[in-house]
Design a protein around this motif. Sequence first.
Motif, mmCIF file in Angstrom:
data_model
loop_
_atom_site.group_PDB
_atom_site.id
_atom_site.type_symbol
_atom_site.label_atom_id
_atom_site.label_comp_id
_atom_site.label_asym_id
_atom_site.label_seq_id
_atom_site.Cartn_x
_atom_site.Cartn_y
_atom_site.Cartn_z
ATOM 1 N N ALA A 1 0.901 -1.775 0.081
ATOM 2 C CA ALA A 1 0.124 0.075 0.253
ATOM 3 C C ALA A 1 0.830 1.453 0.357
ATOM 4 O O ALA A 1 0.432 2.232 -0.763
ATOM 5 C CB ALA A 1 -0.859 -0.001 0.930
ATOM 6 N N ILE A 2 1.801 1.274 1.039
ATOM 7 C CA ILE A 2 2.488 2.166 0.603
ATOM 8 C C ILE A 2 3.694 2.661 -0.352
ATOM 9 O O ILE A 2 3.662 3.947 -0.605
ATOM 10 C CB ILE A 2 4.281 2.196 2.196
ATOM 11 C CG1 ILE A 2 2.954 2.040 3.157
ATOM 12 C CG2 ILE A 2 4.919 3.433 1.966
ATOM 13 C CD1 ILE A 2 2.893 3.627 3.966
ATOM 14 N N VAL A 3 3.838 1.968 -1.017
ATOM 15 C CA VAL A 3 4.556 2.061 -2.310
ATOM 16 C C VAL A 3 3.890 2.325 -3.466
ATOM 17 O O VAL A 3 3.977 3.190 -4.209
ATOM 18 C CB VAL A 3 5.518 0.649 -2.574
ATOM 19 C CG1 VAL A 3 6.185 0.924 -4.243
ATOM 20 C CG2 VAL A 3 6.632 0.753 -1.857
ATOM 21 N N ALA A 4 2.617 1.817 -3.187
ATOM 22 C CA ALA A 4 1.727 2.478 -4.277
ATOM 23 C C ALA A 4 0.909 3.755 -4.270
ATOM 24 O O ALA A 4 1.019 4.114 -5.259
ATOM 25 C CB ALA A 4 0.394 1.189 -4.512
ATOM 26 N N HIS A 5 0.932 3.945 -3.660
ATOM 27 C CA HIS A 5 0.596 5.335 -2.802
ATOM 28 C C HIS A 5 1.958 6.389 -3.183
ATOM 29 O O HIS A 5 1.717 7.024 -4.022
ATOM 30 C CB HIS A 5 0.874 5.496 -1.666
ATOM 31 C CG HIS A 5 -0.231 7.027 -0.819
ATOM 32 N ND1 HIS A 5 0.516 7.918 0.319
ATOM 33 C CD2 HIS A 5 -0.593 7.913 -1.514
ATOM 34 C CE1 HIS A 5 0.235 8.867 0.541
ATOM 35 N NE2 HIS A 5 -0.669 9.295 -0.590
ATOM 36 N N ALA A 6 2.962 6.025 -2.907
ATOM 37 C CA ALA A 6 4.200 6.757 -3.739
ATOM 38 C C ALA A 6 4.542 6.513 -5.214
ATOM 39 O O ALA A 6 4.834 7.867 -5.203
ATOM 40 C CB ALA A 6 5.810 5.824 -3.054
ATOM 41 N N VAL A 7 4.173 5.649 -5.799
ATOM 42 C CA VAL A 7 3.637 6.043 -6.822
ATOM 43 C C VAL A 7 3.616 6.181 -7.618
ATOM 44 O O VAL A 7 3.377 6.994 -8.522
ATOM 45 C CB VAL A 7 3.783 3.400 -8.069
ATOM 46 C CG1 VAL A 7 4.175 4.217 -9.393
ATOM 47 C CG2 VAL A 7 4.942 3.032 -7.216
ATOM 48 N N LEU A 8 1.512 5.944 -7.327
ATOM 49 C CA LEU A 8 0.303 7.334 -7.101
ATOM 50 C C LEU A 8 1.173 8.876 -7.337
ATOM 51 O O LEU A 8 0.844 9.646 -8.498
ATOM 52 C CB LEU A 8 -0.351 7.489 -6.225
ATOM 53 C CG LEU A 8 -1.794 8.083 -6.904
ATOM 54 C CD1 LEU A 8 -2.020 7.646 -8.555
ATOM 55 C CD2 LEU A 8 -2.488 7.931 -6.078
ATOM 56 N N GLY A 9 1.760 9.766 -6.056
ATOM 57 C CA GLY A 9 2.177 11.136 -6.340
ATOM 58 C C GLY A 9 3.286 10.747 -6.906
ATOM 59 O O GLY A 9 2.715 11.578 -7.825
ATOM 60 N N MET A 10 4.178 10.281 -6.938
ATOM 61 C CA MET A 10 5.311 10.452 -7.616
ATOM 62 C C MET A 10 5.289 11.055 -9.533
ATOM 63 O O MET A 10 5.608 11.324 -9.954
ATOM 64 C CB MET A 10 6.745 9.327 -7.543
ATOM 65 C CG MET A 10 7.182 9.909 -7.017
ATOM 66 S SD MET A 10 8.125 7.939 -5.805
ATOM 67 C CE MET A 10 9.469 8.080 -7.215
ATOM 68 N N GLY A 11 3.978 9.615 -9.859
ATOM 69 C CA GLY A 11 3.667 9.618 -11.330
ATOM 70 C C GLY A 11 3.214 10.541 -11.605
ATOM 71 O O GLY A 11 2.956 10.811 -13.240
ATOM 72 N N GLN A 12 1.923 11.218 -10.719
ATOM 73 C CA GLN A 12 1.429 12.286 -11.371
ATOM 74 C C GLN A 12 2.195 13.817 -11.008
ATOM 75 O O GLN A 12 1.889 14.890 -11.966
ATOM 76 C CB GLN A 12 0.246 13.102 -9.907
ATOM 77 C CG GLN A 12 -0.365 12.008 -9.769
ATOM 78 C CD GLN A 12 -1.839 12.261 -8.732
ATOM 79 O OE1 GLN A 12 -1.380 12.361 -7.563
ATOM 80 N NE2 GLN A 12 -2.888 11.672 -8.838
ATOM 81 N N LYS A 13 3.316 13.546 -10.253
ATOM 82 C CA LYS A 13 4.588 14.992 -10.192
ATOM 83 C C LYS A 13 5.398 14.665 -11.652
ATOM 84 O O LYS A 13 6.069 15.407 -12.117
ATOM 85 C CB LYS A 13 5.032 15.016 -8.835
ATOM 86 C CG LYS A 13 6.041 16.135 -8.907
ATOM 87 C CD LYS A 13 6.099 16.258 -7.786
ATOM 88 C CE LYS A 13 7.305 17.246 -7.203
ATOM 89 N NZ LYS A 13 8.092 17.365 -5.959
#
Length: 403
Positions: free
Chosen positions: A134-146
């Motif tokens: 869950a933590i890394v999926a959240h990081a991928v989402l945030g970094m991907g958007q930015k």
Amino acid sequence: MQTDEQGWENNQKRRAGVLFEVLLVSTKLGFTSFGGPVAHLGYFHNEYVRRRKWMDEGSYADLVALCQFLPGPASSQVGIGIGVVRAGLLGGIVAWLGFTLPSVIALVAFAFLLQGYDIGYAGWIHGLKIVAVAIVAHAVLGMGQKLTPDRDRVTIAVIGAAVTLSWQTAYSQVLTIAAAGLVGVWLYRKNAAVGTANLHISISRSFGMVCLGLFFGLLVALPLLRGTAEAGALAIFDSFYRSGSLVFGGGHVVLPLLEREVVPTGWVSQADFLAGYGATQAVPGPLFTFAGYLGAMTGGVSGAMIATFAIFLPAFLLVIGALPFWNSLRKNPKIQGALIGINAAVVGILLAALYDPLWTTAILEPMDFALAVILFIMLVFWKLPPWVVVVAGAAGGMLLGVF
């Protein structure tokens, strides 16, 4: 009238007082800074800029920009930089110690708990693995958007993920990052540099060159020395130094780098690796303190000390070495283009890590997936602190073990 000796003594007392102040403030932040690098920068701004006024708004923004440009743990590098501005090189060291040691001590204790009681396959450990998903999926989402907002950067990220998954060697990620940097230079070579104010730097360029030379020298020399004598301490130092040198875009990117270093070698099992990564989300301070846990699992207290020092050493060398040159580098469009390409590639590398080893190891049953989704929603939509999600994940893993 004050003599020269008295003046020297008073000056030394003032320096010692400033160093002690830096240590106290950074230690307080080390015990209370939950939430990851972005949150850490907010804590730093409130404490160092607003409350204590050790640095003005513009200088702080410039320092943050530099540390986000460099590989390594951005929040730790900002803390080191503030310590250097406040009290010189010793100030940078004590600022890092205060911010880092609380979580290192907690994670080393957790490592000994796992070793001493053989609980690596307990239900709550499985829950920590799902937390990591869950933590890394959240990081991928945030970094991907930015970092991948357009077609070209998404393409770089997808290719980077494909290469990382299909060619799993110690060199694949390094070559992927280098290739993405070259592609970024070509694609964004005509981008205009953003106009920014200069950051006032007191470090000389010659000293900066020494630090940068040491950074690259160790990066080249350590693998060669390790090949001639496979000593335990040297092998640990080389693996963690190399991992700390190649992290672009966010602390979570260290996960696949470290996994490639410690799991295939047999230093740490896959289960213990993921359990420690999940536990790292529950402690304050920088994510790089995960190295303390891995070092303890590999070589006890001495292993923890070597791994922690080695993974943070590149951060010191780079931030001290780059500060004198930052005003020129940040206005170079080729440098900016390379960074754009590299950041896109690290999104792909992290996406690959989300699948392997995280997903393939943690999501074994439909209920594992359901728990991962719940934890992801808690992070993204409920916006709960990571330590709360960690506790919920551990409890959920215990329940899954019962049913």
